[in-house]
Write a protein that holds these residues in place. Sequence first.
Motif, PDB file in Angstrom:
ATOM      1  N   TYR A   1       0.852  -1.182   0.000  1.00  0.00           N
ATOM      2  CA  TYR A   1       0.000   0.000   0.000  1.00  0.00           C
ATOM      3  C   TYR A   1       0.888   1.232   0.000  1.00  0.00           C
ATOM      4  O   TYR A   1       1.968   1.232   0.589  1.00  0.00           O
ATOM      5  CB  TYR A   1      -0.888   0.032   1.245  1.00  0.00           C
ATOM      6  N   LEU A   2       0.414   2.277  -0.652  1.00  0.00           N
ATOM      7  CA  LEU A   2       1.170   3.543  -0.658  1.00  0.00           C
ATOM      8  C   LEU A   2       0.428   4.541   0.212  1.00  0.00           C
ATOM      9  O   LEU A   2      -0.684   4.955  -0.109  1.00  0.00           O
ATOM     10  CB  LEU A   2       1.261   4.089  -2.090  1.00  0.00           C
ATOM     11  N   LEU A   3       1.063   4.902   1.311  1.00  0.00           N
ATOM     12  CA  LEU A   3       0.387   5.803   2.232  1.00  0.00           C
ATOM     13  C   LEU A   3       0.991   7.198   2.205  1.00  0.00           C
ATOM     14  O   LEU A   3       2.184   7.371   1.937  1.00  0.00           O
ATOM     15  CB  LEU A   3       0.481   5.251   3.668  1.00  0.00           C
ATOM     16  N   ALA A   4       0.166   8.170   2.535  1.00  0.00           N
ATOM     17  CA  ALA A   4       0.656   9.537   2.651  1.00  0.00           C
ATOM     18  C   ALA A   4       1.462   9.643   3.940  1.00  0.00           C
ATOM     19  O   ALA A   4       1.067   9.085   4.956  1.00  0.00           O
ATOM     20  CB  ALA A   4      -0.528  10.508   2.691  1.00  0.00           C
ATOM     21  N   PRO A   5       2.582  10.350   3.906  1.00  0.00           N
ATOM     22  CA  PRO A   5       3.407  10.428   5.116  1.00  0.00           C
ATOM     23  C   PRO A   5       2.745  11.276   6.195  1.00  0.00           C
ATOM     24  O   PRO A   5       2.089  12.267   5.911  1.00  0.00           O
ATOM     25  CB  PRO A   5       4.700  11.099   4.629  1.00  0.00           C
ATOM     26  N   THR A   6       2.890  10.856   7.429  1.00  0.00           N
ATOM     27  CA  THR A   6       2.456  11.637   8.581  1.00  0.00           C
ATOM     28  C   THR A   6       3.629  11.603   9.562  1.00  0.00           C
ATOM     29  O   THR A   6       4.479  10.727   9.454  1.00  0.00           O
ATOM     30  CB  THR A   6       1.241  11.011   9.282  1.00  0.00           C
ATOM     31  N   PRO A   7       3.672  12.505  10.531  1.00  0.00           N
ATOM     32  CA  PRO A   7       4.759  12.439  11.515  1.00  0.00           C
ATOM     33  C   PRO A   7       4.832  11.084  12.217  1.00  0.00           C
ATOM     34  O   PRO A   7       5.920  10.597  12.524  1.00  0.00           O
ATOM     35  CB  PRO A   7       4.413  13.558  12.496  1.00  0.00           C
TER      36      PRO A   7
ATOM     37  N   SER B   1      12.879  13.105  15.087  1.00  0.00           N
ATOM     38  CA  SER B   1      11.581  12.460  15.291  1.00  0.00           C
ATOM     39  C   SER B   1      10.576  13.411  15.942  1.00  0.00           C
ATOM     40  O   SER B   1       9.471  13.621  15.433  1.00  0.00           O
ATOM     41  CB  SER B   1      11.790  11.215  16.155  1.00  0.00           C
ATOM     42  N   LEU B   2      10.973  14.016  17.063  1.00  0.00           N
ATOM     43  CA  LEU B   2      10.070  14.946  17.733  1.00  0.00           C
ATOM     44  C   LEU B   2       9.870  16.208  16.915  1.00  0.00           C
ATOM     45  O   LEU B   2       8.754  16.741  16.824  1.00  0.00           O
ATOM     46  CB  LEU B   2      10.627  15.313  19.118  1.00  0.00           C
ATOM     47  N   SER B   3      10.935  16.678  16.281  1.00  0.00           N
ATOM     48  CA  SER B   3      10.860  17.934  15.527  1.00  0.00           C
ATOM     49  C   SER B   3       9.736  17.904  14.501  1.00  0.00           C
ATOM     50  O   SER B   3       9.075  18.902  14.250  1.00  0.00           O
ATOM     51  CB  SER B   3      12.175  18.214  14.798  1.00  0.00           C
ATOM     52  N   THR B   4       9.527  16.723  13.904  1.00  0.00           N
ATOM     53  CA  THR B   4       8.491  16.601  12.885  1.00  0.00           C
ATOM     54  C   THR B   4       7.113  16.869  13.488  1.00  0.00           C
ATOM     55  O   THR B   4       6.295  17.571  12.902  1.00  0.00           O
ATOM     56  CB  THR B   4       8.538  15.192  12.276  1.00  0.00           C
ATOM     57  N   SER B   5       6.861  16.307  14.658  1.00  0.00           N
ATOM     58  CA  SER B   5       5.569  16.538  15.306  1.00  0.00           C
ATOM     59  C   SER B   5       5.438  17.966  15.815  1.00  0.00           C
ATOM     60  O   SER B   5       4.346  18.530  15.839  1.00  0.00           O
ATOM     61  CB  SER B   5       5.371  15.569  16.463  1.00  0.00           C
TER      62      SER B   5
ATOM     63  N   SER C   1       3.513  12.650  21.717  1.00  0.00           N
ATOM     64  CA  SER C   1       2.181  13.271  21.797  1.00  0.00           C
ATOM     65  C   SER C   1       1.953  13.929  23.148  1.00  0.00           C
ATOM     66  O   SER C   1       1.329  14.982  23.237  1.00  0.00           O
ATOM     67  CB  SER C   1       1.060  12.290  21.461  1.00  0.00           C
ATOM     68  N   PHE C   2       2.481  13.344  24.210  1.00  0.00           N
ATOM     69  CA  PHE C   2       2.327  13.943  25.530  1.00  0.00           C
ATOM     70  C   PHE C   2       3.072  15.272  25.609  1.00  0.00           C
ATOM     71  O   PHE C   2       2.575  16.258  26.157  1.00  0.00           O
ATOM     72  CB  PHE C   2       2.828  12.971  26.601  1.00  0.00           C
ATOM     73  N   VAL C   3       4.278  15.283  25.031  1.00  0.00           N
ATOM     74  CA  VAL C   3       5.072  16.511  25.042  1.00  0.00           C
ATOM     75  C   VAL C   3       4.346  17.640  24.312  1.00  0.00           C
ATOM     76  O   VAL C   3       4.245  18.758  24.815  1.00  0.00           O
ATOM     77  CB  VAL C   3       6.458  16.263  24.399  1.00  0.00           C
TER      78      VAL C   3
END
Lengths: 451, 308
Positions: B72-78, B121-125, B98-100
């Motif tokens: 499957y080809l998915l759209a990227p999310t954080p 990793s966090l920077s993306t969110s 998510s808590f941060v």
Amino acid sequence: MSPNNSEENLSGSQNRRITWDGCSVLLDINDGDRVLFARLTAGSKIKIGDKNCSLQPLIGCPFGSSFQVEVGAEEPFLAPLIPNAEGNGLGEKADDQTMEECRDNRALVDNNTAQSLTGEDIDGMRKKGATGDEIVQALIANSATFEKKTAFSQEKYRIKKQKKYAPRVLLRRPFARSICEAYFKKHAEKIGFLRVDTLSLLLSLANVTAHSNVLVFDMLEGIVTGSVAERMGGMGYVCNPHCGTTPLPISIVRMFNFSDDTCKRILHASLTELQPSNGEISIPSDQLVDECNIKENKDTLSSSAKDLVNMEEISTTNMDTDNNVAASPKCAKTVKAGEKAPPETIKHWKEHGFSSLIIAAPNLDAWDIAKDLVPLLSYSAPFVIYHQYLQPLATCMNNLQSNKMAINLHVSEPWLREYQVLPSRTHPHMQMSSSGGYLLSGTRISSSHQN
Amino acid sequence: MLPTDSTKTLSFNRCITEGDLVIVYERHDVMKAVQVSEKGVLQNRFGMFKHSDWIGKPFGSKIFSSKGGFVYLLAPTPELWTLVLSHRTQILYIADISFVVMYLEIVPGCVVLESGTGSGSLSTSLARAVAPHGHVYTFDFHEQRAASAREDFERIGLSSLVTVGVRDIQGEGFPDEFLGRADSVFLDLPQPWLAIPSAAKMLQQDGVLCSFSPCIEQVQRSCETLKSSFTDIRTFEILLHTYEVREGHLPSWQDGDGVLASLKGCKKRQRSTNGQENSRPQTVLARRMGETRGHTGYLTFARLNCIR
């Protein structure tokens, strides 16, 4: 305190750091012992212990400022507290802790005879204008056992007396985090036992961001809707779907201090309107609109007539105030959150699909709702379902899999533990929440075959 | 990765084009990020996939290989990005992330300072939370890792929201240009107490700081340092327990064959040649997965004291 560039970029009152007349605030009394919502107006009051204080001194103050109840010559009032004088903590003597503690409680007998000041003595002091702090000092001086206590115990005693005779009020900004924590602590059942970490996961897993179109089935009085809207900053839409004609209540949304822009983006629509139809049915939706209008008109009429009465009522109630807060007129605001979605917006959603879905219905069957709402999502859109119980989510996951509606399916349960961190006294809190509920997350795919 | 305006939101009508980043999903624990190019080809255990077949299809499509296998080809999310990015350092996972974001009270338009960047990793969110008008300024003292992070943000389309700087925050503090401008500060450093005084100067009134530390001694020291300018200091740990869910049949103990079969290992679905299997009632069973992460780090949050 002029606003910096970053603040000016923010949409309107989205991130204001100073209170204003009519804003909704969170009042934290005695360091989290009691938390309640209030609306700051000239007439509103708050009851602490047996004293009624006006909230007016809090208008125009920065969020995060503290106040202490002082008993003046006339009535008790809230005085601003400047944190540096006593050194932040309530009488903490951090340096003394470095010496070894040799005292213990072997000689202390708890028979209620240690304190020599009586209730009348204290009242007398008050009448002579003694401040709360002075009363606490006097109590310590007149306690026969104080010196024999360990340093930790002395601190605990001081804090306890402080809370009773000079209670403090901290002015907090209502934000998803603080609103959720306040409710979870006192009225968890109203928000379906949704803990703050679970809420944070809902927002992340559903990829909530500006310019999204999020479908939110919210049976938790609007706390999820409000939190989603907060993360979208007035760009994009939040749609609350409902079966039948009546939208679900979202009274908590009013606590967020949303700007008009954001309120405009929180809409509701019925399931039949959102589903792809075989031929447009315009008459029933007109009827729906009429019903909603009638209902809303009734509400505005009654609330404007009871203006002043509602303001006073806020003074003596605690969390249950939210109903009053919701009904009290927002004179400055003309836009209410939760209006009916206009036809062109619904058309847009049908054409493009929603970019994510959140279901928070902890007392309903999850699959029953998911089977109707997941198909309204764009392909590759994420969805999250919150439930109090594990089994309905397991069944729902199984059904989504066998019907080939979704992939990347996970059932998870968040675990959260808070710590007390103090010199020589670091350990997890004695009490903790054992359950924040369960989450089912996944990504929608097309069940028809490609290629 | 993020919709910079309403036309870029995920939609039935938005199709994969050349240059897009897609997440190729094989299984829930096997995924890969791929940049789509006209002549590109992906090889995996299911066969060969030509990128040109992907172009023009919507995200979420099922794509078959030359051999008949599919992905499957998915759209990227954080969230998906955190699972596929290359680990140059230990990263934060979704529970902590998510808590941060929630506890730092980050909303669109906020200015957030972060150190160290690590693998981003966090920077993306954080970028997702501040979009479209806010900004994340992230610092790492390792020049190569900062460069890799910059490349990653470029690949996922976040360079307008995230600026990576090379700087030793523990030694030098945050740059003066941010004095009083930050809504939130995040620290993931070996000795965060060295950076806390500087963080305090960067924060706006009532702004929130978070420090992530694996060891309790670091937490204790940080809390000591926080006391002078901060209030509402709270420390948490958070974990996410995952459940395995399957359909199965739990036979009655009176059913001799069933009991014997279950002794042999209940995972095997009773394969029966005479169609009896269909009449057995299937229940959905759920239980926690065997071994799980026991600890990631302690999250300490604090608000800047209000001084009037």
